[in-house]
Scaffold this active site. Structure first.
Site, PDB file in Angstrom:
ATOM      1  N   HIS A   1      -6.273  -6.259   3.065  1.00  0.00           N
ATOM      2  CA  HIS A   1      -5.157  -5.556   3.701  1.00  0.00           C
ATOM      3  C   HIS A   1      -4.539  -6.477   4.743  1.00  0.00           C
ATOM      4  O   HIS A   1      -5.257  -7.011   5.596  1.00  0.00           O
ATOM      5  CB  HIS A   1      -5.651  -4.304   4.442  1.00  0.00           C
ATOM      6  CG  HIS A   1      -6.285  -3.279   3.586  1.00  0.00           C
ATOM      7  ND1 HIS A   1      -5.656  -2.119   3.211  1.00  0.00           N
ATOM      8  CD2 HIS A   1      -7.536  -3.220   3.031  1.00  0.00           C
ATOM      9  CE1 HIS A   1      -6.472  -1.390   2.477  1.00  0.00           C
ATOM     10  NE2 HIS A   1      -7.617  -2.038   2.347  1.00  0.00           N
TER      11      HIS A   1
ATOM     12  N   ASP B   1       0.863  -1.175   0.000  1.00  0.00           N
ATOM     13  CA  ASP B   1       0.000   0.000   0.000  1.00  0.00           C
ATOM     14  C   ASP B   1       0.905   1.232   0.000  1.00  0.00           C
ATOM     15  O   ASP B   1       1.839   1.295   0.795  1.00  0.00           O
ATOM     16  CB  ASP B   1      -0.889  -0.014   1.244  1.00  0.00           C
ATOM     17  CG  ASP B   1      -2.022   0.993   1.192  1.00  0.00           C
ATOM     18  OD1 ASP B   1      -1.758   2.172   0.874  1.00  0.00           O
ATOM     19  OD2 ASP B   1      -3.164   0.604   1.479  1.00  0.00           O
ATOM     20  N   ILE B   2       0.653   2.193  -0.895  1.00  0.00           N
ATOM     21  CA  ILE B   2       1.526   3.368  -0.964  1.00  0.00           C
ATOM     22  C   ILE B   2       1.262   4.347   0.185  1.00  0.00           C
ATOM     23  O   ILE B   2       2.053   5.258   0.413  1.00  0.00           O
ATOM     24  CB  ILE B   2       1.441   4.094  -2.321  1.00  0.00           C
ATOM     25  CG1 ILE B   2       0.037   4.623  -2.589  1.00  0.00           C
ATOM     26  CG2 ILE B   2       1.933   3.199  -3.438  1.00  0.00           C
ATOM     27  CD1 ILE B   2      -0.049   5.547  -3.799  1.00  0.00           C
TER      28      ILE B   2
ATOM     29  N   GLN C   1     -15.242   0.564   1.430  1.00  0.00           N
ATOM     30  CA  GLN C   1     -14.433   0.270   0.243  1.00  0.00           C
ATOM     31  C   GLN C   1     -14.215   1.535  -0.576  1.00  0.00           C
ATOM     32  O   GLN C   1     -15.147   2.313  -0.807  1.00  0.00           O
ATOM     33  CB  GLN C   1     -15.122  -0.797  -0.612  1.00  0.00           C
ATOM     34  CG  GLN C   1     -14.274  -1.292  -1.764  1.00  0.00           C
ATOM     35  CD  GLN C   1     -14.943  -2.432  -2.544  1.00  0.00           C
ATOM     36  OE1 GLN C   1     -16.109  -2.736  -2.347  1.00  0.00           O
ATOM     37  NE2 GLN C   1     -14.175  -3.041  -3.428  1.00  0.00           N
TER      38      GLN C   1
ATOM     39  N   HIS D   1      -9.841  -6.577  -2.480  1.00  0.00           N
ATOM     40  CA  HIS D   1      -8.497  -6.567  -1.915  1.00  0.00           C
ATOM     41  C   HIS D   1      -8.549  -6.795  -0.411  1.00  0.00           C
ATOM     42  O   HIS D   1      -9.502  -6.413   0.260  1.00  0.00           O
ATOM     43  CB  HIS D   1      -7.738  -5.279  -2.251  1.00  0.00           C
ATOM     44  CG  HIS D   1      -8.403  -4.008  -1.819  1.00  0.00           C
ATOM     45  ND1 HIS D   1      -9.527  -3.503  -2.439  1.00  0.00           N
ATOM     46  CD2 HIS D   1      -8.087  -3.127  -0.848  1.00  0.00           C
ATOM     47  CE1 HIS D   1      -9.868  -2.366  -1.865  1.00  0.00           C
ATOM     48  NE2 HIS D   1      -9.014  -2.112  -0.879  1.00  0.00           N
TER      49      HIS D   1
END
Length: 142
Positions: A105, A34-35, A97, A103
Site C-alpha cells: 500500500h 484501492d477501491i 493480511q 501487495h
C-alpha cells in the site's frame, strides 16, 4: 503456510477478470488504486508472478515491487501535493493480511489529516478515475 490461491481478487485483476483503476504496469508488476482508499491516491502495487506474501515471494519480484512502490510514492507526492507517504505491507491473517497476493500500500498523506479506517468507505468511480489520471500524469513527468 497455505498455498497460493489462483482465484484471489488480485489474481483476477491481473487476468482482466475484474476491473481496476490501473496507474502503472510493466512485465513484472501492476499498480492500481484501492477501491476503499484510506486517503486519495491510495495505490496497491503487486507482482505479476504468484506470491502469497513477503514470506514466499521470489527476491527479484520483491525487489521490483519495492522499486515500483518508490516510483508510485514519488508520483503520489507530486500528484496529490502530499506532505508524506505511508507504506504498508501485511503478511498472513495474524499480520493483518486480507488478500493473499503480495501487495504494498502506498498512501499519500497530508499533515493533520488522519487516514480513513481500513476497508471503511468505497470510493465513487469518478473519484478513482480522477485520482488515476493524476497519478498517471505524474508518472509521465517522473
Amino acid at each position: 503456510m497455505t498455498a497460493y490461491d489462483q482465484n484471489n481478487i488480485f489474481a483476477k485483476i491481473l487476468r482482466g477478470e475484474l476491473p481496476a483503476h490501473r496507474v502503472y504496469e510493466d512485465d513484472n508488476a501492476l499498480a492500481f488504486l484501492d477501491i476503499m482508499p484510506r486517503a486519495p491516491g491510495h495505490t496497491l502495487i503487486i507482482p505479476k508472478n504468484p506470491a502469497r506474501n513477503l514470506l514466499d515471494v521470489a527476491p527479484a519480484d520483491l525487489a521490483h515491487v519495492a522499486q515500483v512502490s518508490q516510483r508510485i510514492a514519488r508520483a503520489g507526492m507530486k500528484a496529490f501535493a502530499a506532505d508524506g507517504i505511508t507504506v504498508q505491507q501485511f503478511n498472513e491473517s495474524a499480520g493483518g493480511q486480507v488478500v493473499f497476493h503480495l501487495h504494498v500500500h502506498v498512501i499519500p498523506r497530508h499533515d493533520g489529516i488522519a487516514m480513513k479506517p481500513p476497508a471503511s468507505v468505497m470510493a465513487k468511480p469518478e473519484e478513482l478515475t480522477e485520482a488515476a489520471e493524476k497519478l498517471r500524469a505524474a508518472l509521465k513527468d517522473a
